[in-house]
Write a protein that holds these residues in place. Structure first.
Motif: not given
Length: 244
Positions: A125, A128-129, A132, A197, A199-203, A205
């Protein structure tokens, strides 16, 4: 029980976040900075994220970042070796965080694996940039595994150490029956979680946290020869997230 463990884990990661985060630092114009493997990694990560592409070769990378090629080659023989070391350092940061908790040694094997997954995700996290970018072709994550080769070796070694710590009758059965396959299976499971992870866009994660708990529960229920309910629960969750 593990909610308490996770709370302590998040606190440990937060305390070490300055060490874990690999972000760009300002260059000094007044004097030449001491070049280290960490500073090279910092420059590389900043470079690829700023330009949205990898440098074509070591010469271009060094010229753009005003460092001598000899300084680069003192630590890395190629850009590929550099990329592998980035992943290794991510793992080492996670391992350092885990081992800073004196209670980790008395956790069950299940909680140790949960702790490893949650810690790795916390470290990812923070970066992440870059992760990704490095795994930008996430639809075919296997094509990116060459840069995770050293990471994979250390990951599996850590899992073997977990397996060899016998704390229950179930752990002894694990060691004798499926030990040769367990580390590889956990590695494949981690790749599955890593893809989720990405693909996860939830708050926060938070859906990845749910995935981790369900995946590990299914794995250890399988070891306990009671897999059907947990595997069904995991499958239902994945289906809901991917197709609904």
């Amino acid at each position: 029980m593990f909610k308490i463990i996770l709370k302590k884990l998040n606190k440990l990661v937060s305390l070490q976040s300055k060490k874990l985060r690999m972000t760009a630092t300002k260059k000094s114009a007044s004097k030449k900075k001491l070049i280290t493997d960490t500073s090279i990694i910092t420059l590389y990560m900043d470079s690829v994220l700023s330009q949205n592409e990898e440098p074509k070769n070591v010469y271009i990378f060094c010229k753009e970042n005003k460092i001598d090629e000899s300084d680069f080659y003192a630590y890395y023989g190629s850009l590929e070796a550099l990329k592998q070391d980035i992943w290794l350092k991510l793992f080492e940061n996670a391992k350092q965080t885990i081992e800073s908790d004196a209670n980790f040694l008395i956790y069950s094997q299940k909680d140790k694996v949960l702790t490893l997954y949650f810690t790795l995700v916390e470290v990812l996290n923070l970066n992440r940039s870059y992760v990704s970018f490095a795994l930008r072709d996430s639809k075919n994550i296997l094509q990116n595994l060459h840069q995770m080769k050293t990471f994979r070796n250390h990951f599996k070694s850590f899992i073997v150490d977990i397996v060899e710590t016998e704390t229950s009758e179930r752990d002894m059965r694990l060691n004798k029956v499926i030990k040769p396959f367990f580390a590889e299976g956990i590695w494949v499971e981690f790749l599955f979680i890593l893809k989720f992870w990405l693909d996860d866009t939830s708050k926060g994660f938070e859906k990845t946290d749910v995935m981790i708990e369900k995946a590990v529960k299914a794995t250890f229920d399988f070891i306990d020869t009671t897999p059907v309910e947990s595997l069904f629960d995991l499958g239902k969750f994945v289906w809901k997230e991917k197709f609904n």
